[in-house]
Motif scaffolding. Structure first.
Motif, PDB file in Angstrom:
ATOM      1  N   MET A 361     -50.408  48.576   1.225  1.00  0.00           N
ATOM      2  CA  MET A 361     -51.521  48.607   0.281  1.00  0.00           C
ATOM      3  C   MET A 361     -51.084  47.831  -0.956  1.00  0.00           C
ATOM      4  N   ASP A 362     -51.727  46.700  -1.177  1.00  0.00           N
ATOM      5  CA  ASP A 362     -51.322  45.816  -2.266  1.00  0.00           C
ATOM      6  C   ASP A 362     -51.967  46.271  -3.571  1.00  0.00           C
ATOM      7  N   ASP A 363     -52.098  45.374  -4.503  1.00  0.00           N
ATOM      8  CA  ASP A 363     -52.602  45.638  -5.852  1.00  0.00           C
ATOM      9  C   ASP A 363     -53.965  46.345  -5.820  1.00  0.00           C
ATOM     10  N   GLY A 364     -54.231  47.172  -6.858  1.00  0.00           N
ATOM     11  CA  GLY A 364     -55.573  47.735  -7.038  1.00  0.00           C
ATOM     12  C   GLY A 364     -55.673  49.238  -6.847  1.00  0.00           C
ATOM     13  N   ILE A 406     -46.367  50.169  -0.268  1.00  0.00           N
ATOM     14  CA  ILE A 406     -47.219  50.136  -1.458  1.00  0.00           C
ATOM     15  C   ILE A 406     -46.726  49.080  -2.446  1.00  0.00           C
ATOM     16  N   TRP A 407     -47.662  48.503  -3.164  1.00  0.00           N
ATOM     17  CA  TRP A 407     -47.385  47.430  -4.142  1.00  0.00           C
ATOM     18  C   TRP A 407     -47.114  48.025  -5.524  1.00  0.00           C
ATOM     19  N   ILE A 408     -46.144  47.484  -6.215  1.00  0.00           N
ATOM     20  CA  ILE A 408     -45.872  47.876  -7.611  1.00  0.00           C
ATOM     21  C   ILE A 408     -45.491  46.623  -8.418  1.00  0.00           C
ATOM     22  N   SER A 438     -50.454  36.018 -19.957  1.00  0.00           N
ATOM     23  CA  SER A 438     -50.504  35.239 -18.728  1.00  0.00           C
ATOM     24  C   SER A 438     -51.006  36.221 -17.683  1.00  0.00           C
ATOM     25  N   ARG A 439     -52.034  35.875 -16.950  1.00  0.00           N
ATOM     26  CA  ARG A 439     -52.746  36.793 -16.054  1.00  0.00           C
ATOM     27  C   ARG A 439     -53.124  38.086 -16.791  1.00  0.00           C
ATOM     28  N   HIS A 440     -53.502  37.975 -18.040  1.00  0.00           N
ATOM     29  CA  HIS A 440     -53.892  39.108 -18.902  1.00  0.00           C
ATOM     30  C   HIS A 440     -52.761  40.122 -19.063  1.00  0.00           C
ATOM     31  N   PHE A 471     -41.659  49.192  -0.459  1.00  0.00           N
ATOM     32  CA  PHE A 471     -42.252  48.811  -1.741  1.00  0.00           C
ATOM     33  C   PHE A 471     -42.345  47.294  -1.791  1.00  0.00           C
ATOM     34  N   LYS A 472     -43.500  46.800  -2.209  1.00  0.00           N
ATOM     35  CA  LYS A 472     -43.598  45.367  -2.507  1.00  0.00           C
ATOM     36  C   LYS A 472     -43.523  45.265  -4.032  1.00  0.00           C
ATOM     37  N   TRP A 473     -42.393  44.782  -4.534  1.00  0.00           N
ATOM     38  CA  TRP A 473     -42.115  44.736  -5.986  1.00  0.00           C
ATOM     39  C   TRP A 473     -42.494  43.350  -6.495  1.00  0.00           C
ATOM     40  N   ASP A 474     -43.565  43.296  -7.235  1.00  0.00           N
ATOM     41  CA  ASP A 474     -44.120  42.011  -7.678  1.00  0.00           C
ATOM     42  C   ASP A 474     -43.743  41.751  -9.140  1.00  0.00           C
ATOM     43  N   MET A 475     -43.901  40.536  -9.590  1.00  0.00           N
ATOM     44  CA  MET A 475     -43.643  40.173 -10.998  1.00  0.00           C
ATOM     45  C   MET A 475     -44.422  38.885 -11.266  1.00  0.00           C
ATOM     46  N   ASN A 476     -45.501  39.031 -12.043  1.00  0.00           N
ATOM     47  CA  ASN A 476     -46.499  37.964 -12.079  1.00  0.00           C
ATOM     48  C   ASN A 476     -46.637  37.173 -13.369  1.00  0.00           C
ATOM     49  N   ARG A 477     -45.648  37.210 -14.222  1.00  0.00           N
ATOM     50  CA  ARG A 477     -45.690  36.256 -15.328  1.00  0.00           C
ATOM     51  C   ARG A 477     -44.275  36.016 -15.841  1.00  0.00           C
ATOM     52  N   ASN A 521     -39.310  41.857  -2.191  1.00  0.00           N
ATOM     53  CA  ASN A 521     -39.461  41.292  -3.528  1.00  0.00           C
ATOM     54  C   ASN A 521     -40.510  40.197  -3.508  1.00  0.00           C
ATOM     55  N   CYS A 522     -41.190  40.052  -4.637  1.00  0.00           N
ATOM     56  CA  CYS A 522     -42.254  39.052  -4.745  1.00  0.00           C
ATOM     57  C   CYS A 522     -42.382  38.713  -6.218  1.00  0.00           C
ATOM     58  N   SER A 523     -42.650  37.478  -6.526  1.00  0.00           N
ATOM     59  CA  SER A 523     -42.993  37.150  -7.907  1.00  0.00           C
ATOM     60  C   SER A 523     -44.063  36.075  -7.829  1.00  0.00           C
ATOM     61  N   GLY A 524     -45.309  36.523  -7.790  1.00  0.00           N
ATOM     62  CA  GLY A 524     -46.410  35.588  -7.604  1.00  0.00           C
ATOM     63  C   GLY A 524     -46.095  34.671  -6.429  1.00  0.00           C
ATOM     64  N   GLY A 525     -45.638  35.265  -5.336  1.00  0.00           N
ATOM     65  CA  GLY A 525     -45.094  34.498  -4.210  1.00  0.00           C
ATOM     66  C   GLY A 525     -43.586  34.487  -4.309  1.00  0.00           C
ATOM     67  N   GLY A 526     -42.981  33.305  -4.169  1.00  0.00           N
ATOM     68  CA  GLY A 526     -41.515  33.218  -4.121  1.00  0.00           C
ATOM     69  C   GLY A 526     -40.892  32.794  -5.433  1.00  0.00           C
ATOM     70  N   SER A 543     -44.152  32.721  -0.601  1.00  0.00           N
ATOM     71  CA  SER A 543     -45.108  31.992  -1.440  1.00  0.00           C
ATOM     72  C   SER A 543     -46.468  32.644  -1.347  1.00  0.00           C
ATOM     73  N   ASP A 544     -47.255  32.529  -2.426  1.00  0.00           N
ATOM     74  CA  ASP A 544     -48.658  32.948  -2.356  1.00  0.00           C
ATOM     75  C   ASP A 544     -49.474  31.951  -1.553  1.00  0.00           C
ATOM     76  N   ASN A 545     -48.892  30.811  -1.307  1.00  0.00           N
ATOM     77  CA  ASN A 545     -49.576  29.806  -0.512  1.00  0.00           C
ATOM     78  C   ASN A 545     -49.360  30.137   0.967  1.00  0.00           C
TER      79      ASN A 545
HETATM   80  C1  DGJ Z   1     -49.092  38.109  -6.449  1.00  0.00           C
HETATM   81  C2  DGJ Z   1     -48.516  38.270  -5.068  1.00  0.00           C
HETATM   82  O1  DGJ Z   1     -47.783  37.165  -4.708  1.00  0.00           O
HETATM   83  C3  DGJ Z   1     -49.662  38.549  -4.088  1.00  0.00           C
HETATM   84  O2  DGJ Z   1     -49.153  38.630  -2.781  1.00  0.00           O
HETATM   85  C4  DGJ Z   1     -50.333  39.836  -4.482  1.00  0.00           C
HETATM   86  O3  DGJ Z   1     -49.434  40.913  -4.328  1.00  0.00           O
HETATM   87  C5  DGJ Z   1     -50.830  39.741  -5.921  1.00  0.00           C
HETATM   88  N1  DGJ Z   1     -49.783  39.322  -6.809  1.00  0.00           N
HETATM   89  C6  DGJ Z   1     -51.373  41.058  -6.383  1.00  0.00           C
HETATM   90  O4  DGJ Z   1     -51.750  41.042  -7.693  1.00  0.00           O
END
Ligand code: DGJ
Length: 723
Positions: A361-364, A406-408, A438-440, A471-477, A521-526, A543-545
């Motif tokens: 279960m990803d973001d949201g 689960i996504w965090i 960045s991404r609010h 856990f899918k540990w994301d980092m988006n900015r 691990n994830c950071s807006g993809g790789g 990658s998000d691609n």
């Molecule tokens: C960026 C990740 O790379 C995507 O797979 C997804 O988890 C989104 N973040 C969710 O906000």
């Protein structure tokens, strides 16, 4: 022992399985590099340069020792070596940056030294360490250089400790963990630049006179550059020639610095650099740099990569949590933020029907997270979406016969969140300035222990009694306006380094708190595809691609420094394109470059598509051990052509999985010869996909594959030794 300290010659020789590294303490005091290359019984001084060429020298030694014209083992600032420096230390009593570290003694021991707070390679029974101790009388500081040998993988790591033994403050102004001087040659540099959605694009360029810097200033190793680089001779190919690989076990801003000097000597360095780092050392304090690793092979880029793969698998990656890596179904590209309990239960059912092992279960799912503009930091399930809470929801998911992930995104906060409203001072932002978003979102100050306490307490409460497998540990900015409210003014240049220490502490906490859950691990993809992240995460989202044709280049570049077992590869359904059987099959075959998963609205998929995915997963299981643990060979580069070909081979050469992936149709139908150098000459192999027999000799000479006139064409062979 693989470390020889030859006291009568003032030499130290390090030996791994197939390489030798040697240095000499010239005049008993200056560590000079002699040799790094294939095993040599008598490593000689790589080069002797007698002219002084306008560079200062030591008069008291008969003007014979000129630092600028020697191969320095670890160059420090201010003593006449004008090339890029590895260590710059400021004496805060005088403001002077000149140091002169003199060799005192060396010792060797089994195992290794830990690096406080930062991940590093695990020792095994073969691991040995050399420690060399130097001091500088004026700054009253002691420098310990470490060389840790991982002999089985032909990897040597380098790190240092600086101890302030005096009575006044010192400041480290530049920190490079590794420096290596190599003789003049036709060197070329391979580096892996990129962008969000286009990570690790391979670039090979001649190394010319001057300085080349590959760096991240983003507070993350980043999509844009990667700490892993290679240096190879102009003639080096995948299978032949000199190739060196260098990497840093660190996930924040970094610097790889490459310089060719007046003599043609090449200096390669990797470390924290000087732009985003400094460290104050008060009397008695000490600092240890992150670990840098290096490898060498005379068998080309391919073998140097495989050394790095072996090292990462044996000494970096965490132990597997599951017997089999789960094939996951991730909700992101199917539903984005529009998820709730009912939909996720149906999705779990769908995952099971398609033969998948886990629902992620990803973001949201938390706080007021309906879009990307709110909720980060409020890590409690949204009550409208999950009215009965997480525990019973997850039990229900598991009742469908799949595991649960689960996504965090722990390091982030939206200004529109309860956390930010309560603690704006916990976000990284410069005093009296409006922070950039960045991404609010803003970055939490992980250098602040109060932030870590909050995150640990909140996650412990939210996930108490919830059966989480992943856990899918994301980092988006990335960081900007860097300033930490938890640090005094004189330590502000430590903020992004101390941030990483906080991140690593939280990773360790997660692993201890949820020992049966794996982390992806994830950071807006790789965007954090580095060895330090790999210490805690079994897989990294590449990658998000997820367009298969773009993925070939990303996956190809990722294999130079990192094993395929870490590269999470999903089949994704862009605009329902995977409902076209040929496209679904192509995406799947591209995804066989690493552990398989899906981002797919299976609830909207036809019965035919679902059956096809089930078949794919069954088939993947027959190759999985090769993809996760086999030796990997690159054959055709998608950077130089529109095709990508590679193979995995078992240790005993009895099983070979060969893939040919063609992005764009070739009207001329070019033929490619794919040579399997690991095939056993006198053996007979059967391609289990076609039933055809091949001799080992034939495979070595090469299988001819003709490119297809249509786009997105893939051909696979699975050779199994019969006799
Ligand atoms: C960026 C990740 O790379 C995507 O797979 C997804 O988890 C989104 N973040 C969710 O906000």
């Amino acid at each position: 022992m693989s470390i020889q300290i030859v006291r009568d010659k003032n030499q130290i020789i390090l030996k791994t399985k197939r390489t030798t590294y040697a240095m000499e303490m010239m005049y008993g005091r200056f560590p000079v590099h002699l040799y790094y290359g294939k095993s040599s019984p008598k490593p000689e001084l790589a080069i002797t340069i007698n002219h002084r060429s306008f560079s200062p020298n030591y008069e008291e030694l008969g003007r014979d020792f000129c630092p600028d014209n020697n191969f320095m083992e670890f160059p420090f600032f201010g003593n006449g070596d004008y090339r890029a420096t590895a260590l710059r230390v400021r004496d805060l009593k005088t403001g002077c940056d000149v140091t002169d570290y003199t060799y005192r003694r060396a010792k060797k021991f089994k195992g290794r030294c830990d690096i406080p707070g930062i991940p590093c390679g695990d020792a095994d029974e073969h691991t040995e360490t050399l420690e060399m101790i130097f001091d500088d009388e004026v700054t009253q500081s002691e420098l310990h250089l470490y060389y840790t040998l991982f002999p089985e993988c032909d990897v040597i790591s380098r790190y240092f400790t600086l101890i302030n033994k005096g009575d006044h403050d010192l400041q480290i102004e530049k920190c490079m963990s590794l420096s290596l001087d190599l003789p003049a040659s036709n060197w070329e540099l391979l580096s892996f630049h990129g962008a969000h959605n286009a990570e690790r694009q391979t670039q090979r360029e001649p190394i010319l006179h001057g300085v080349r810097r590959i760096a991240s200033r983003r507070g993350a190793s980043s999509h844009h550059s990667n700490p892993f680089i290679m240096v190879a001779d102009r003639k080096t190919t995948e299978e032949r020639g000199d190739a060196y690989g260098f990497n840093l076990v660190y996930s924040g801003s970094f610097l790889d610095e490459i310089e060719v000097d007046q003599n043609g000597t090449l200096r390669v360095m990797t470390g924290l650099g000087d732009e985003n780092f400094s460290m104050l050392l008060t009397p008695g304090e000490q600092f240890t740099s992150p670990e840098a690793v290096m490898t060498y092979s005379d068998k080309g880029l391919g073998e140097a990569s495989r050394n790095m793969h072996r090292f990462t698998r044996a000494h970096i990656l965490p132990p597997e949590v599951f017997e089999k890596r789960p094939v996951v179904l991730n909700s992101w590209e199917a539903f984005y933020f529009n998820i709730d309990e009912k939909l996720m239960i149906d999705f779990a059912k769908g995952a099971k029907e398609c033969g998948m092992d886990m629902l992620v279960m990803d973001d949201g799912w938390f706080g007021e997270r309906h879009k990307d503009n709110a909720g980060l930091g409020d890590w409690t399930p949204n009550a409208q979406k999950f009215p009965r809470g997480l525990t019973s929801f997850v039990e229900n998911v598991r009742a469908q016969g799949v595991k649960f992930g689960i996504w965090i995104e722990p390091e982030m906060v939206n200004p529109n969140s309860d956390l930010y409203r309560a603690h704006p001072e916990w976000a990284i932002q410069a005093p009296s300035r409006e922070p950039l978003q960045s991404r609010h979102q803003l970055v939490l100050d992980m250098a602040n222990p109060a932030v870590l306490d909050y995150l640990k307490t909140t996650y412990a409460k939210t996930f108490a009694g919830v059966h989480i497998d992943y856990f899918k540990w994301d980092m988006n900015r990335h960081m900007s306006n860097v300033y930490s409210n938890a640090l005094p003014p004189e330590r502000q240049k430590e903020a992004s380094f101390r941030y990483m220490l906080g991140v690593y502490e939280l990773f360790r906490w997660f692993r201890a708190q949820f020992p049966n859950a794996m982390i992806e691990n994830c950071s807006g993809g790789g965007g954090r595809y580095d060895l330090a992240m790999m210490k805690y995460s079994t897989q990294i989202w590449a990658s998000d691609n997820t367009h298969a044709d773009h993925r070939t280049r990303i996956q190809y570049g990722s294999t130079f420094g990192y094993p395929t077992s870490v590269m999470s590869c999903h089949v994704a359904n862009h605009k329902n394109s995977c409902e076209i059987p040929r496209r679904l099959e192509y995406s799947y075959r591209v995804a066989l470059g690493g552990p398989l998963g899906y981002e797919f609205n299976v609830l909207a998929a036809s019965e035919e598509t679902k059956a096809a995915m089930k078949k794919q997963i069954e088939e993947y299981r027959t190759y999985e051990d090769l993809i996760l643990g086999g030796d990997f060979y690159r054959l055709v580069s998608p950077i130089e052509t529109d095709c990508y070909a590679h193979y995995f081979v078992s240790e005993d050469n009895a099983r070979i999985l060969l893939s040919f992936l063609q992005n764009v149709g070739d009207p001329k139908q070019k033929a490619y010869k794919l040579k399997i150098s690991r095939a056993i000459l006198n053996a007979t192999y059967e391609d289990l996909r076609s039933g055809k027999l091949y001799s080992g000799e034939e495979l070595r000479r090469g299988i001819t594959v003709t490119a297809d006139p249509e786009d997105e064409y893939a051909k696979m062979f699975y050779f199994v030794k019969k006799s």
